[in-house]
Design a protein around this motif. Sequence first.
Motif, short mmCIF file in Angstrom:
data_model
loop_
_atom_site.label_atom_id
_atom_site.label_comp_id
_atom_site.label_asym_id
_atom_site.label_seq_id
_atom_site.Cartn_x
_atom_site.Cartn_y
_atom_site.Cartn_z
N VAL A 65 0.85 -1.19 0.00
CA VAL A 65 0.00 0.00 0.00
C VAL A 65 0.88 1.24 0.00
N GLN A 66 0.28 2.36 -0.33
CA GLN A 66 0.99 3.63 -0.28
C GLN A 66 0.83 4.27 1.08
N ALA A 67 1.81 5.08 1.44
CA ALA A 67 1.74 5.81 2.70
C ALA A 67 0.44 6.59 2.78
N GLY A 68 -0.16 6.57 3.95
CA GLY A 68 -1.44 7.22 4.15
C GLY A 68 -2.62 6.32 3.90
N GLY A 69 -2.39 5.17 3.31
CA GLY A 69 -3.46 4.25 3.02
C GLY A 69 -3.84 3.39 4.20
N SER A 70 -4.80 2.50 3.96
CA SER A 70 -5.32 1.63 5.00
C SER A 70 -5.42 0.21 4.49
N LEU A 71 -5.37 -0.74 5.40
CA LEU A 71 -5.63 -2.12 5.07
C LEU A 71 -6.01 -2.87 6.33
N ARG A 72 -6.55 -4.06 6.13
CA ARG A 72 -6.92 -4.90 7.26
C ARG A 72 -6.32 -6.28 7.10
N LEU A 73 -5.61 -6.71 8.12
CA LEU A 73 -5.09 -8.07 8.17
C LEU A 73 -6.06 -8.95 8.94
N SER A 74 -6.12 -10.21 8.57
CA SER A 74 -6.94 -11.16 9.28
C SER A 74 -6.14 -12.41 9.60
N CYS A 75 -6.56 -13.08 10.64
CA CYS A 75 -5.90 -14.31 11.07
C CYS A 75 -6.96 -15.22 11.65
N SER A 130 -3.71 5.21 8.17
CA SER A 130 -2.63 6.20 8.12
C SER A 130 -1.27 5.52 8.12
N LEU A 131 -1.11 4.56 7.24
CA LEU A 131 0.12 3.78 7.21
C LEU A 131 1.32 4.62 6.83
N LYS A 132 2.46 4.27 7.43
CA LYS A 132 3.71 4.95 7.21
C LYS A 132 4.74 3.96 6.67
N PRO A 133 5.75 4.44 5.95
CA PRO A 133 6.80 3.52 5.47
C PRO A 133 7.44 2.72 6.60
N GLU A 134 7.56 3.30 7.78
CA GLU A 134 8.15 2.58 8.89
C GLU A 134 7.28 1.46 9.43
N LEU A 148 3.74 -10.21 4.80
CA LEU A 148 4.59 -9.07 4.45
C LEU A 148 3.72 -7.89 4.07
N VAL A 149 3.89 -6.80 4.80
CA VAL A 149 3.20 -5.55 4.52
C VAL A 149 4.25 -4.53 4.10
N THR A 150 4.11 -4.01 2.90
CA THR A 150 5.04 -3.02 2.38
C THR A 150 4.30 -1.70 2.18
N VAL A 151 4.79 -0.67 2.83
CA VAL A 151 4.20 0.66 2.72
C VAL A 151 5.19 1.54 1.97
N SER A 152 4.80 1.99 0.81
CA SER A 152 5.67 2.80 -0.02
C SER A 152 5.36 4.28 0.16
N SER A 153 6.39 5.10 0.00
CA SER A 153 6.23 6.54 0.12
C SER A 153 6.00 7.20 -1.21
#
Length: 123
Positions: A12-22, A82-86, A118-123
């Motif tokens: 996802v891109q920075a600022g985006g949202s997602l939901r993980l499930s388990c 509000s995902l961040k690259p970190e 693996l969650v990758t947040v791109s800037s």
Amino acid sequence: QVQLVESGEVSVQAGGSLRLSCAASGTIFINVMGWYRQAPGEQRELVAAITGGNTNYADSVKGRFTISRDNAKNTVYLQMNSLKPEDTAVYYCNVQGSVIVNAEGAYRYLEVWGQGTLVTVSS
């Protein structure tokens, strides 16, 4: 046998949202559900945990992430806003609970890990 199945790799891109499930398969009486994350060369850290009505969050995600559970489905979710690259890391589901091991009702308390997402947040 108890297994945890996590949702798949996502970018996802920075600022985006997602939901993980388990989702936990097998018969287990769940006490604690949580999410950890680990980046290469870093220590695995607790992101969020839920037991009963109580939740705990790492300071770095507080106010942005929300952990929730569906008891009927033995499933835990992590809503990430509000995902961040970190935030980029492998996220691991963790479940702790009891399983019945014989007809007399004896049980064993287990800690089970998911395969990692693996969650990758791109800037």
